[in-house]
Write an enzyme that holds these catalytic residues in place. Structure first.
Site, PDB file in Angstrom:
ATOM      1  N   CYS A 135       2.021 -14.795  54.998  1.00  0.00           N
ATOM      2  CA  CYS A 135       1.907 -16.207  55.639  1.00  0.00           C
ATOM      3  C   CYS A 135       2.814 -16.380  56.953  1.00  0.00           C
ATOM      4  O   CYS A 135       2.214 -17.100  57.702  1.00  0.00           O
ATOM      5  CB  CYS A 135       1.932 -17.299  54.580  1.00  0.00           C
ATOM      6  SG  CYS A 135       3.581 -17.577  53.756  1.00  0.00           S
ATOM      7  N   HIS A 260       3.640 -23.455  58.409  1.00  0.00           N
ATOM      8  CA  HIS A 260       4.751 -22.825  58.830  1.00  0.00           C
ATOM      9  C   HIS A 260       4.736 -22.824  60.268  1.00  0.00           C
ATOM     10  O   HIS A 260       3.575 -22.898  61.034  1.00  0.00           O
ATOM     11  CB  HIS A 260       4.838 -21.170  58.631  1.00  0.00           C
ATOM     12  CG  HIS A 260       4.684 -21.006  57.250  1.00  0.00           C
ATOM     13  ND1 HIS A 260       5.333 -22.093  56.242  1.00  0.00           N
ATOM     14  CD2 HIS A 260       4.562 -19.734  56.556  1.00  0.00           C
ATOM     15  CE1 HIS A 260       5.237 -21.395  54.975  1.00  0.00           C
ATOM     16  NE2 HIS A 260       4.815 -19.989  55.121  1.00  0.00           N
TER      17      HIS A 260
END
Lengths: 355, 355
Positions: A135, A260
């Site tokens: 990710c 993120h």
């Protein structure tokens, strides 16, 4: 993509009951015309649960060999060791596996695919497995890939600001519980006060994450590197087809639920201009340029969560290097960072059924 | 340092009622034998308040020219424009000014001093003013200076994780209020939900800071750079005496009350080893090496807040460059990042009175 009804491939979703699985089911419901039958698969513990996909309640079945009978594509979102065992079984039964674990990402016979960057790679899959990147890598690589295509990447220095949902549901629950503990207090102002208040309730993290940042993600590798940092380096190199690319990474967990963020210092083969970099980012598929500090515009997780693209802001040319760019990049780690890219790869493969 | 009672210099603390002022008074109380009279000075609005220093209640007086009569050293912690006006006045009355604003930091006739790195610079002060660096620079520079002395620094790439108290008391109050708002909710999981919940209550920040990270600190400079980023670059160069050093910086605010963290990618003139880097950091004055990931040891703001040193962990040699090091550094932005360094500079000057 139009797929004729009689050719719609059969899909299995292995790990349907997890955080990423939940987002996958949303995406599958939005892209409802791609797949024929969709089978939801999970551990024996979760078998019998009912989940909704494409508006229909569907019973979750336990992971066994026979669930792959007649399956064309199997998406896996399970722990590394489960994927290592079961992805080859699914492949041996004829399914193309799209795997979101780390088990096969660096296998030379398994392509590691980001459809906006290296879609061609998905067609060559000697083991019948295509890997989906980590990710953190995925949260930046679409933007970096677009700049690389123009300027030729020479070096990356990356620092992450990683959301707690990257550590699964337990990560989110831990942050929520710690926030309830610290709200309305004066915690965070004397040494160790947070640690004492939180006690052992650090969940999947080595330290309190509310009112804190924790420079650790994953497990310990050689020479003090974390597994997460090694993934960002090794996977970026493989996706970009630059096996010698110098990549320096430090991964840090922050008290954000989902999305993120990364700072990126990128050096290129040739001189760059911010104007041309902005043109590339503004037109690259899967990228949103959100970069007008004078108007208060730069991406933050609060804006980006729940959206598909990679958002890029704070685009600056390095002051001391005409071939360098500084960027701040945000990506939803559950969507593009996991479920969406998995679904995109699976759709590339589904398209082969109608080709 | 022993200062004979009859030679103890007189100190004025200008801006005694702010966040940094409060920490200064604590430090002055701990180092109680340095100073003779201590005068507490603030804006007319705060005059008459009583603050405790060295165990004694002391009345705050309003800033006027006459407060500097007989003052040997004046610490300033006030906005840039107040410092620009008043520091030269204090200096003209014979006080040596130690200024924590940005007003004089890049003035060629004002030394910018970190006592562990360039103490000698404090002795040459043509304008009677010594400047204290920005808190973000100070949170890393003692560690970087120690490594530079051994290996010769060639390049820095820095990303910050900056605490809200860097924006003063209003920053802390804003984060506390937002935390109370988000605790016990599901906020942070859909696009814009935090922004809508927080509304205009973003305080000194352009976006919500709870459950978020905000890639902006300071004001807008040329070509999209923030003033905070320019400070880290320009001040690091000046302190280290490396006016041409390439420095790339991205500054990001995080929901931490106090203690700035930074990731640092440092390239040196010669090959480095982690072993030697660790020896240097373990023995450098003002630095704590806290670096054993196998034992869960790396610095976080929760451990570092309220302490004096620069904490360094995650020390790794760059995988693709034998002259590069990766570090994670934490420093209390109100202590070493502001009040402590100011006090240390003032003590260097106080020592001249007994020399």
């Amino acid at each position: 993509m139009a797929v004729s009804p009689e050719r719609r491939p059969t899909l299995a979703v292995v790990g349907a009951t997890g955080s990423v699985g939940g987002v996958l089911l949303q995406i599958l419901s939005q892209h409802a015309d791609i797949w024929g039958e969709i089978r939801l698969v999970a551990s024996a513990r979760s078998a019998g649960r009912k989940l909704t996909v494409r508006g229909e309640e569907t019973e979750v079945v336990a992971l066994t060999e026979s669930v792959f009978d007649g399956v064309d594509v199997a998406m896996f979102d399970v722990p590394d060791e489960v994927a290592a065992q079961w992805a080859p079984i699914a492949a041996s039964k004829g399914a193309v596996v799209v795997d979101n674990s780390a088990a096969f990402r660096l296998d030379d016979d398994v392509p590691l695919v980001v459809p906006e960057v290296n879609p061609h790679a998905a067609r060559v899959r000697p083991r019948g497995i295509v890997a989906n990147p980590n990710c953190t890598t995925l949260s930046m690589i679409v933007a970096i890939g677009a700049l690389h295509a123009e300027f030729g990447l020479r070096e990356l220095v990356v620092s992450s600001y990683q959301a707690v949902s990257g550590a699964g549901r337990a990560g989110v629950e831990t942050l929520r519980a710690q926030l309830s503990l610290v709200a309305g207090t004066e915690l965070g102002t004397s040494p160790g006060d947070l640690r004492r208040a939180v006690g052992d309730a650090t969940g999947p993290f080595p330290e309190p994450v509310a009112l804190n940042v924790v420079p650790w993600a994953g497990s310990l590798r050689e020479d003090g590197w974390s597994s997460e940092e090694m993934k960002v380096r090794d996977e970026s190199r493989k996706i970009l087809g630059l096996p010698e690319l110098p990549v320096a990474v430090t991964c840090v967990r922050v008290p954000v639920v989902t999305t993120h963020s990364l700072t990126v210092h990128a050096r290129f083969q040739s001189e760059v201009t911010v104007g041309r970099a902005r043109e590339i980012l503004a037109t690259a598929p899967g990228v949103v340029l959100f970069d007008d500090p004078a108007a208060g515009e730069f991406p933050t997780p609060a804006d980006v969560v729940g959206t598909d693209p990679t958002w890029v802001g704070r685009v600056r040319r390095s002051l001391d290097d005409p071939s360098g760019l500084e960027l701040f990049v945000c990506g939803d780690n559950l969507r593009k960072g996991a479920a969406l890219n998995t679904a995109q790869i699976a759709e590339l493969i589904a398209a082969e059924f109608t080709a």
